[in-house]
Write a protein that holds these residues in place. Structure first.
Motif, PDB file in Angstrom:
ATOM      1  N   PRO A 150       0.812  -1.230   0.000  1.00 50.61           N
ATOM      2  CA  PRO A 150       0.000   0.000   0.000  1.00 50.61           C
ATOM      3  C   PRO A 150       0.838   1.270   0.000  1.00 50.61           C
ATOM      4  O   PRO A 150       0.435   2.284  -0.599  1.00 50.61           O
ATOM      5  N   LEU A 151       2.012   1.247   0.656  1.00 51.37           N
ATOM      6  CA  LEU A 151       2.881   2.430   0.649  1.00 51.37           C
ATOM      7  C   LEU A 151       3.371   2.732  -0.759  1.00 51.37           C
ATOM      8  O   LEU A 151       3.374   3.901  -1.195  1.00 51.37           O
ATOM      9  N   SER A 171       0.610   4.258  -2.838  1.00 54.24           N
ATOM     10  CA  SER A 171       0.370   5.683  -2.574  1.00 54.24           C
ATOM     11  C   SER A 171       1.374   6.566  -3.300  1.00 54.24           C
ATOM     12  O   SER A 171       1.100   7.750  -3.525  1.00 54.24           O
ATOM     13  N   LEU A 172       2.511   5.997  -3.682  1.00 51.96           N
ATOM     14  CA  LEU A 172       3.515   6.739  -4.446  1.00 51.96           C
ATOM     15  C   LEU A 172       3.335   6.540  -5.946  1.00 51.96           C
ATOM     16  O   LEU A 172       4.162   7.008  -6.735  1.00 51.96           O
ATOM     17  N   VAL A 182       6.801   9.401   4.584  1.00 49.37           N
ATOM     18  CA  VAL A 182       7.033   8.043   4.069  1.00 49.37           C
ATOM     19  C   VAL A 182       7.916   7.259   5.029  1.00 49.37           C
ATOM     20  O   VAL A 182       7.638   6.088   5.349  1.00 49.37           O
ATOM     21  N   ARG A 186       6.006   6.218   8.180  1.00 49.22           N
ATOM     22  CA  ARG A 186       5.110   5.090   7.938  1.00 49.22           C
ATOM     23  C   ARG A 186       5.873   3.767   7.973  1.00 49.22           C
ATOM     24  O   ARG A 186       5.385   2.771   8.520  1.00 49.22           O
TER      25      ARG A 186
END
Length: 345
Positions: free
Chosen positions: A167-168, A171-172, A231, A234
């Motif tokens: 998911p990270l 998001s990018l 980032v 997270r």
């Protein structure tokens, strides 16, 4: 007469000792100890008749030289011959652990490797070589280079990437391509200090990560201060929730360029999370200075230092030096002057 009397006496004695005939005696005579008496008769021997085996019937199968096959799949009890070596008993196969059964090819490409027994307690059991992590959409995240880890540690890394890092990356605006493995199994002490306590790397229970590379070419440097602080924070929260030890910048100078992750077991399930997420570095200052605000004082006034009240200039405090020295001082002899004396300390 004396010799005849002796013979008569001996004959009478023998007649008294031997009242029965020799053939009928059942017990040894007293003179048998000298070997004079007659031998004792032996009892009669009764012979027993032994029946002979019956002849082999014609319909019976003929005997063969080969051994009979084993019944019900059981091995024959015959010993191997001299020309045939005895077969070694195969060792029982090691039963797979619950982690090994759960870590399937749908989660990670992690073939099992033999146990490692190194010096000083290095190594471990239930080891795998983590080559890639399989994402839910069947894409693979390569671990470069492949990491030698315990099955539990490899499973934790795979779960972290699949659950938190995907998911990270989304998001990018991209997906994960590679996981930068800085160090995995290595038989050494902590921080590579000679004589130090065995590191979790020596137990194949730790992984050092420097960056996560995305499919669009971007790299998420976990200790890169040019990367967004949000980032990196997270990533910090995700690893500190999953691993028992997290070491990064601020923990010690050994972990300024990577993040250390392990699953060390401590008393009372104590956990360590030491990673300072530093602010991004400032941008490079422009070559030209910024415009001076209108309310600022003139540069000449701003450059002149302020003096305290009542302070005097040094030039006013010092007396003016005489322009010309008197001629008498110039013509004074050297002998009239007193030599300077030094004080002893």
């Amino acid at each position: 007469m004396s010799a005849g009397a002796a013979l008569v006496t001996a004959a009478l004695g023998l007649s008294l000792v031997l009242p029965e005939p020799v053939a009928a005696r059942k017990y040894a005579a007293p003179l048998d100890i000298f070997g004079i008496g007659a031998p004792r008769p032996r009892g009669s021997v009764h012979s027993a008749k032994i029946p002979l085996p019956k002849p082999r019937p014609e319909e019976a199968p003929k005997a063969s030289d080969k051994p009979a096959p084993a019944a019900d799949g059981k091995p024959s009890s015959e010993k191997p011959g001299a020309d045939k070596p005895a077969e070694a008993t195969p060792l029982p196969e090691k039963q797979a652990s619950a982690c090994r059964l759960a870590l399937t090819e749908e989660i990670a490409i992690a073939p099992s490797i033999p146990d490692i027994r190194g010096p000083g307690g290095c190594g471990g059991e239930d080891l795998v070589r983590l080559e890639a992590i399989v994402l839910p959409d069947r894409r693979k995240v390569a671990v470069k280079p492949a990491a030698i880890l315990r099955c539990t540690m490899a499973s934790a890394i795979a779960d972290w990437v699949r659950t938190d890092m995907v998911p990270l990356a989304a998001s990018l605006g991209s997906s994960i391509a590679d996981l930068d493995n800085f160090d995995s199994f290595e038989c050494r002490g902590r921080n590579r200090i000679l004589g130090a306590m065995l590191s979790e790397h020596g137990k194949a229970n730790a992984l050092d990560v420097r960056a996560i590379k995305l499919a669009n070419g971007q790299s998420i440097g976990l200790t890169d201060r040019t990367m967004s602080r949000d980032v990196r924070e997270r990533v910090l929260h995700s690893v500190c929730c999953r691993f028992t030890t997290v070491l990064g910048p601020g923990s010690d100078w050994y972990h300024e360029d990577h993040i250390h992750l392990d699953l060390a077991q401590r008393r009372n399930d104590y956990r360590i999370c030491q990673w300072n997420v530093w602010d991004p570095l400032p941008q490079v200052a422009p070559l030209l200075p910024a415009e001076r605000p209108e309310e600022a004082p003139p540069r000449e006034v701003a450059a002149k230092p302020e003096t305290k009240e009542g302070a005097r200039d040094e030039g006013a405090e010092k007396p003016a030096a005489p322009a010309d020295k008197p001629a008498a001082d110039a013509g004074q002899s050297q002998s009239a002057r007193k030599p300077a004396t030094k004080k002893r300390r």
